[in-house]
Design a protein around this motif. Sequence first.
Motif, PDB file in Angstrom:
ATOM      1  N   MET A   1      49.409  46.017   1.215  1.00 28.78           N
ATOM      2  CA  MET A   1      50.626  45.616   1.892  1.00 28.78           C
ATOM      3  C   MET A   1      50.309  45.270   3.332  1.00 28.78           C
ATOM      4  O   MET A   1      50.082  46.150   4.144  1.00 28.78           O
ATOM      5  CB  MET A   1      51.653  46.750   1.844  1.00 28.78           C
ATOM      6  N   GLN A   2      50.233  44.005   3.623  1.00 31.96           N
ATOM      7  CA  GLN A   2      50.042  43.585   5.002  1.00 31.96           C
ATOM      8  C   GLN A   2      51.393  43.152   5.538  1.00 31.96           C
ATOM      9  O   GLN A   2      52.152  42.458   4.867  1.00 31.96           O
ATOM     10  CB  GLN A   2      49.044  42.442   5.095  1.00 31.96           C
ATOM     11  N   ILE A   3      51.699  43.593   6.741  1.00 37.79           N
ATOM     12  CA  ILE A   3      52.955  43.201   7.370  1.00 37.79           C
ATOM     13  C   ILE A   3      52.778  41.801   7.939  1.00 37.79           C
ATOM     14  O   ILE A   3      51.859  41.549   8.716  1.00 37.79           O
ATOM     15  CB  ILE A   3      53.348  44.210   8.477  1.00 37.79           C
ATOM     16  N   LYS A   4      53.634  40.916   7.529  1.00 37.35           N
ATOM     17  CA  LYS A   4      53.607  39.547   8.040  1.00 37.35           C
ATOM     18  C   LYS A   4      54.396  39.514   9.335  1.00 37.35           C
ATOM     19  O   LYS A   4      55.578  39.884   9.369  1.00 37.35           O
ATOM     20  CB  LYS A   4      54.229  38.566   7.045  1.00 37.35           C
ATOM     21  N   ALA A   5      53.731  39.088  10.415  1.00 42.94           N
ATOM     22  CA  ALA A   5      54.395  39.056  11.710  1.00 42.94           C
ATOM     23  C   ALA A   5      53.723  38.019  12.599  1.00 42.94           C
ATOM     24  O   ALA A   5      52.542  37.705  12.431  1.00 42.94           O
ATOM     25  CB  ALA A   5      54.331  40.432  12.363  1.00 42.94           C
ATOM     26  N   ASP A   6      54.489  37.517  13.553  1.00 39.41           N
ATOM     27  CA  ASP A   6      53.969  36.556  14.523  1.00 39.41           C
ATOM     28  C   ASP A   6      53.831  37.159  15.909  1.00 39.41           C
ATOM     29  O   ASP A   6      53.394  36.482  16.836  1.00 39.41           O
ATOM     30  CB  ASP A   6      54.886  35.326  14.588  1.00 39.41           C
ATOM     31  N   SER A   7      54.226  38.418  16.067  1.00 39.29           N
ATOM     32  CA  SER A   7      54.115  39.091  17.360  1.00 39.29           C
ATOM     33  C   SER A   7      54.020  40.592  17.130  1.00 39.29           C
ATOM     34  O   SER A   7      54.354  41.088  16.045  1.00 39.29           O
ATOM     35  CB  SER A   7      55.345  38.789  18.227  1.00 39.29           C
ATOM     36  N   VAL A   8      53.587  41.306  18.148  1.00 35.76           N
ATOM     37  CA  VAL A   8      53.517  42.763  18.057  1.00 35.76           C
ATOM     38  C   VAL A   8      54.908  43.326  17.797  1.00 35.76           C
ATOM     39  O   VAL A   8      55.088  44.208  16.944  1.00 35.76           O
ATOM     40  CB  VAL A   8      52.909  43.366  19.346  1.00 35.76           C
ATOM     41  N   GLU A   9      55.901  42.810  18.485  1.00 39.35           N
ATOM     42  CA  GLU A   9      57.271  43.300  18.329  1.00 39.35           C
ATOM     43  C   GLU A   9      57.767  43.120  16.895  1.00 39.35           C
ATOM     44  O   GLU A   9      58.394  44.008  16.329  1.00 39.35           O
ATOM     45  CB  GLU A   9      58.221  42.603  19.311  1.00 39.35           C
ATOM     46  N   GLU A  10      57.463  41.969  16.309  1.00 36.98           N
ATOM     47  CA  GLU A  10      57.868  41.712  14.930  1.00 36.98           C
ATOM     48  C   GLU A  10      57.126  42.646  13.965  1.00 36.98           C
ATOM     49  O   GLU A  10      57.709  43.160  13.017  1.00 36.98           O
ATOM     50  CB  GLU A  10      57.608  40.249  14.565  1.00 36.98           C
ATOM     51  N   TYR A  11      55.856  42.885  14.235  1.00 41.27           N
ATOM     52  CA  TYR A  11      55.077  43.815  13.412  1.00 41.27           C
ATOM     53  C   TYR A  11      55.731  45.195  13.449  1.00 41.27           C
ATOM     54  O   TYR A  11      55.982  45.812  12.420  1.00 41.27           O
ATOM     55  CB  TYR A  11      53.631  43.899  13.917  1.00 41.27           C
ATOM     56  N   LEU A  12      56.008  45.684  14.660  1.00 41.12           N
ATOM     57  CA  LEU A  12      56.600  47.014  14.823  1.00 41.12           C
ATOM     58  C   LEU A  12      57.954  47.122  14.128  1.00 41.12           C
ATOM     59  O   LEU A  12      58.272  48.152  13.530  1.00 41.12           O
ATOM     60  CB  LEU A  12      56.737  47.353  16.306  1.00 41.12           C
ATOM     61  N   ALA A  13      58.721  46.066  14.183  1.00 36.33           N
ATOM     62  CA  ALA A  13      60.041  46.069  13.546  1.00 36.33           C
ATOM     63  C   ALA A  13      59.932  46.164  12.023  1.00 36.33           C
ATOM     64  O   ALA A  13      60.861  46.637  11.360  1.00 36.33           O
ATOM     65  CB  ALA A  13      60.818  44.806  13.937  1.00 36.33           C
ATOM     66  N   ASN A  14      58.786  45.742  11.475  1.00 39.32           N
ATOM     67  CA  ASN A  14      58.615  45.719  10.025  1.00 39.32           C
ATOM     68  C   ASN A  14      57.787  46.879   9.462  1.00 39.32           C
ATOM     69  O   ASN A  14      57.505  46.905   8.269  1.00 39.32           O
ATOM     70  CB  ASN A  14      58.009  44.380   9.608  1.00 39.32           C
ATOM     71  N   VAL A  15      57.412  47.818  10.312  1.00 36.63           N
ATOM     72  CA  VAL A  15      56.732  49.021   9.819  1.00 36.63           C
ATOM     73  C   VAL A  15      57.742  49.788   8.966  1.00 36.63           C
ATOM     74  O   VAL A  15      58.909  49.919   9.346  1.00 36.63           O
ATOM     75  CB  VAL A  15      56.227  49.885  11.004  1.00 36.63           C
ATOM     76  N   PRO A  16      57.337  50.286   7.803  1.00 31.44           N
ATOM     77  CA  PRO A  16      58.270  51.025   6.947  1.00 31.44           C
ATOM     78  C   PRO A  16      58.939  52.183   7.703  1.00 31.44           C
ATOM     79  O   PRO A  16      58.311  52.844   8.531  1.00 31.44           O
ATOM     80  CB  PRO A  16      57.390  51.554   5.816  1.00 31.44           C
ATOM     81  N   GLU A  17      60.197  52.379   7.402  1.00 27.23           N
ATOM     82  CA  GLU A  17      61.019  53.362   8.114  1.00 27.23           C
ATOM     83  C   GLU A  17      60.371  54.749   8.169  1.00 27.23           C
ATOM     84  O   GLU A  17      60.396  55.412   9.202  1.00 27.23           O
ATOM     85  CB  GLU A  17      62.401  53.450   7.447  1.00 27.23           C
ATOM     86  N   GLU A  18      59.755  55.175   7.077  1.00 29.75           N
ATOM     87  CA  GLU A  18      59.164  56.511   7.031  1.00 29.75           C
ATOM     88  C   GLU A  18      57.921  56.641   7.922  1.00 29.75           C
ATOM     89  O   GLU A  18      57.434  57.747   8.151  1.00 29.75           O
ATOM     90  CB  GLU A  18      58.830  56.929   5.595  1.00 29.75           C
ATOM     91  N   ARG A  19      57.420  55.525   8.438  1.00 33.20           N
ATOM     92  CA  ARG A  19      56.242  55.547   9.318  1.00 33.20           C
ATOM     93  C   ARG A  19      56.551  55.117  10.749  1.00 33.20           C
ATOM     94  O   ARG A  19      55.684  55.220  11.610  1.00 33.20           O
ATOM     95  CB  ARG A  19      55.168  54.604   8.769  1.00 33.20           C
ATOM     96  N   LYS A  20      57.739  54.603  10.986  1.00 31.40           N
ATOM     97  CA  LYS A  20      58.074  54.029  12.296  1.00 31.40           C
ATOM     98  C   LYS A  20      57.807  54.981  13.456  1.00 31.40           C
ATOM     99  O   LYS A  20      57.191  54.611  14.447  1.00 31.40           O
ATOM    100  CB  LYS A  20      59.535  53.577  12.339  1.00 31.40           C
ATOM    101  N   GLU A  21      58.296  56.211  13.353  1.00 34.52           N
ATOM    102  CA  GLU A  21      58.169  57.153  14.464  1.00 34.52           C
ATOM    103  C   GLU A  21      56.694  57.475  14.739  1.00 34.52           C
ATOM    104  O   GLU A  21      56.241  57.449  15.891  1.00 34.52           O
ATOM    105  CB  GLU A  21      58.941  58.430  14.153  1.00 34.52           C
ATOM    106  N   ALA A  22      55.940  57.765  13.699  1.00 36.83           N
ATOM    107  CA  ALA A  22      54.520  58.088  13.867  1.00 36.83           C
ATOM    108  C   ALA A  22      53.744  56.879  14.385  1.00 36.83           C
ATOM    109  O   ALA A  22      52.869  57.009  15.253  1.00 36.83           O
ATOM    110  CB  ALA A  22      53.931  58.568  12.542  1.00 36.83           C
ATOM    111  N   PHE A  23      54.056  55.708  13.874  1.00 35.36           N
ATOM    112  CA  PHE A  23      53.351  54.498  14.297  1.00 35.36           C
ATOM    113  C   PHE A  23      53.649  54.207  15.767  1.00 35.36           C
ATOM    114  O   PHE A  23      52.741  53.857  16.530  1.00 35.36           O
ATOM    115  CB  PHE A  23      53.749  53.309  13.408  1.00 35.36           C
ATOM    116  N   ALA A  24      54.905  54.376  16.163  1.00 36.09           N
ATOM    117  CA  ALA A  24      55.283  54.159  17.567  1.00 36.09           C
ATOM    118  C   ALA A  24      54.563  55.154  18.476  1.00 36.09           C
ATOM    119  O   ALA A  24      54.102  54.796  19.567  1.00 36.09           O
ATOM    120  CB  ALA A  24      56.796  54.272  17.731  1.00 36.09           C
ATOM    121  N   LYS A  25      54.456  56.399  18.031  1.00 37.91           N
ATOM    122  CA  LYS A  25      53.753  57.414  18.821  1.00 37.91           C
ATOM    123  C   LYS A  25      52.262  57.100  18.907  1.00 37.91           C
ATOM    124  O   LYS A  25      51.635  57.270  19.959  1.00 37.91           O
ATOM    125  CB  LYS A  25      53.976  58.801  18.219  1.00 37.91           C
TER     126      LYS A  25
END
Length: 152
Positions: free
Chosen positions: A1-25
């Motif tokens: 599963m690769q996140i398709k994105a054109d920017s860092v912000e778009e990538y971050l917005a598409n991180v699965p919900e269960e990983r968002k907090e850990a990924f942001a940290k």
Amino acid sequence: MQIKADSVEEYLANVPEERKEAFAKLRKTIVENLPSGFQECLSYGMVGYVIPKSIYPDGYHCDPSLPLPFMSIASQKNFVALYHSGIYADPDLLKWWQQEYPKHVKTKLDMGKSCVRFKNVKHIPYELIAELCEKMTPEDFINIYETNLQKK
């Protein structure tokens, strides 16, 4: 599963919900601890930290039009990945990482050549990653990178 994105912000917005907090940290840990000179960007479909061409005009030997990649983080299908080229290029840094990791995480180190996989985001050792980030400046990595290129 690769996140398709054109920017860092778009990538971050598409991180699965269960990983968002850990990924942001994880991202915050890296941004706050990498020495100055590295630049955050989308690199090879991941959130990357590169040495920009303004510092290293030669770029990446595989594609000189690209900046020199150093570190990346990605949300993969079954894990969060931390890619660190310094661990791959510097045997002493790899040895340090392998010795320190068990002091911070109870589970076995799941690692490829430069990739550390975290299947459970609760086991991401943020403090250790912060320390890892501080261990290599852009200049340090350029020197190791060029030395390793000359050996080939």
